[in-house]
Design a protein around this motif. Structure first.
Motif, short mmCIF file in Angstrom:
data_model
loop_
_atom_site.label_atom_id
_atom_site.label_comp_id
_atom_site.label_asym_id
_atom_site.label_seq_id
_atom_site.Cartn_x
_atom_site.Cartn_y
_atom_site.Cartn_z
N GLU A 79 23.24 6.50 -10.52
CA GLU A 79 23.68 7.35 -10.79
C GLU A 79 22.86 8.32 -11.65
OE1 GLU A 79 27.22 5.93 -13.22
OE2 GLU A 79 27.74 4.61 -11.62
N VAL A 80 22.19 9.50 -10.95
CA VAL A 80 21.25 10.25 -11.61
C VAL A 80 21.68 11.25 -12.87
CG1 VAL A 80 19.84 10.54 -9.44
CG2 VAL A 80 21.71 12.30 -9.88
N ASP A 81 23.04 11.40 -12.95
CA ASP A 81 23.40 12.36 -13.93
C ASP A 81 23.81 11.33 -15.24
OD1 ASP A 81 23.25 14.49 -12.61
OD2 ASP A 81 25.56 14.16 -11.77
N GLY B 218 21.36 12.32 -18.12
CA GLY B 218 20.31 12.86 -17.03
C GLY B 218 19.21 12.23 -16.89
N GLY C 237 19.31 9.06 -15.66
CA GLY C 237 19.62 8.29 -14.46
C GLY C 237 19.84 6.74 -14.89
#
Ligand code: MN
Length: 336
Positions: A224-226, A230, A232
């Motif tokens: 989940e990069v967000d 932000g 990750g």
């Protein structure tokens, strides 16, 4: 939290040197530092004629296979055989009384509780504190105590000390690996311990079922990069079915996170493991240095260190992950 005061060291030396009987305990689901610090101190005290018992408050009471090679495992007794009101009670690598499991009440029933620990989340329970969160491992504090007690390092003492040192520094890779850590390691190797066999037992030996379990856990990992504002998040889950299919226990899957956390796109790595005995989830978290996962896990009811921590959750998987995502989004960022 700074190093223990000299007066605290002296009190501990006098208390332990004068005691006929000492009861030692470490945290449940013990790792290399918990077992290593406890068995090193136990072996040293026994060599001076002190009666020693050692345990942790978890059932079933089984020494993790990776650590069964340790000398002085014969000091271990199941928690049901642990003294009800030990005159001197020493806890090792245990940041809060609940981590003692069923031995938690000994903090209240003992004549004196000595706390030897390096967790930043240590709650300062007990009466005498040898606590330093700048120490790479609890074994570093035990080694310093044994030096002050005038105990010579034998292989029986050096092997568990080395075990705690190598595991809590990630084989001398983590930031806490200072010159003094290497100096202690050199003193331990000079006793003639087989550090190669210790490393093989801890890191390079597992039943074949481990290979398949690792494959399944890695195969279902999510990036989940967000997440984490932000920075990750990478996470995976180890289900009860994975454990039963591979014939492994919870203690055998500690190493999953060391593979998951290699994902370079994520600052934080998480492994959520089913605990078939407790019927809850055991969550392990690691950060690469930008986020304090220790504070995050402490806020969620657990504890640990800045870059390695964990907590237990009785919620379902989705709820557990949701609470964790929310806490990580607001996590304090550490200076570079
Ligand atoms: Mn430790």
């Amino acid at each position: 939290m700074s190093a223990p005061a000299e007066a605290a060291w002296q009190q501990a030396v006098e208390l332990l040197s004068g005691a006929d009987e000492v009861a030692l305990a470490c945290h449940v689901a013990p790792d290399g530092d918990a077992l290593g610090s406890m068995l090193a101190l136990g072996a040293a005290l026994r060599s001076r004629g002190t009666r020693v018992v050692a345990s942790w408050g978890g059932e079933p009471f089984e020494v993790p296979a990776a650590y069964s090679f340790l000398p002085a495992v014969d000091l271990l007794v199941p928690p049901s055989d642990f003294p009800a009101a030990p005159p001197v009670f020493v806890t090792l690598d245990t940041g809060s009384p609940d981590r003692l499991g069923s031995l938690e009440d000994r903090v209240g029933t003992s004549g004196c509780t000595v706390v030897i620990d390096h967790h930043a989340s240590n709650t300062r329970y007990g009466g005498l504190h040898l606590v330093d969160d700048t120490s790479a491992a609890t074994v570093v504090l035990v080694a310093a105590l044994l030096d002050r007690m005038g105990v010579a390092l034998t292989q029986e003492i050096a092997a568990p000390l080395y075990t705690g040192l190598v595991t809590d520094t990630g084989s001398f890779r983590y930031l806490a690996t200072t010159p003094s850590v290497h100096e202690l390691a050199a003193r331990l190797l000079a006793t003639g311990i087989r550090h190669d066999l210790i490393a093989r037992s801890i890191y390079d030996t597992a039943p074949f079922g481990w290979v398949g379990l690792l494959g399944r856990a890695c195969g279902r990992a999510e990036l989940e990069v967000d997440a984490v504002a932000g920075l990750g998040l990478v996470w995976t889950v180890v289900e009860s079915a994975d454990l039963s299919a591979s014939g492994l226990g919870l203690a055998d899957v500690e190493g999953v996170i060391d593979v998951i956390r290699t994902a370079q796109e994520a600052e934080v790595a998480v492994v959520v493991k089913a605990d078939p005995v407790a019927g809850d989830w055991k969550v392990s978290a690691r950060s690469k240095g930008a986020v304090d996962v220790g504070l995050v896990c402490t806020a969620l009811g657990g504890g640990g260190h800045r870059f390695a921590a964990g907590f237990s959750s009785g919620d379902d998987l989705a709820t557990t992950l949701g609470r964790l995502r929310a806490a990580l989004a607001d996590a304090p960022h550490l200076p570079a």
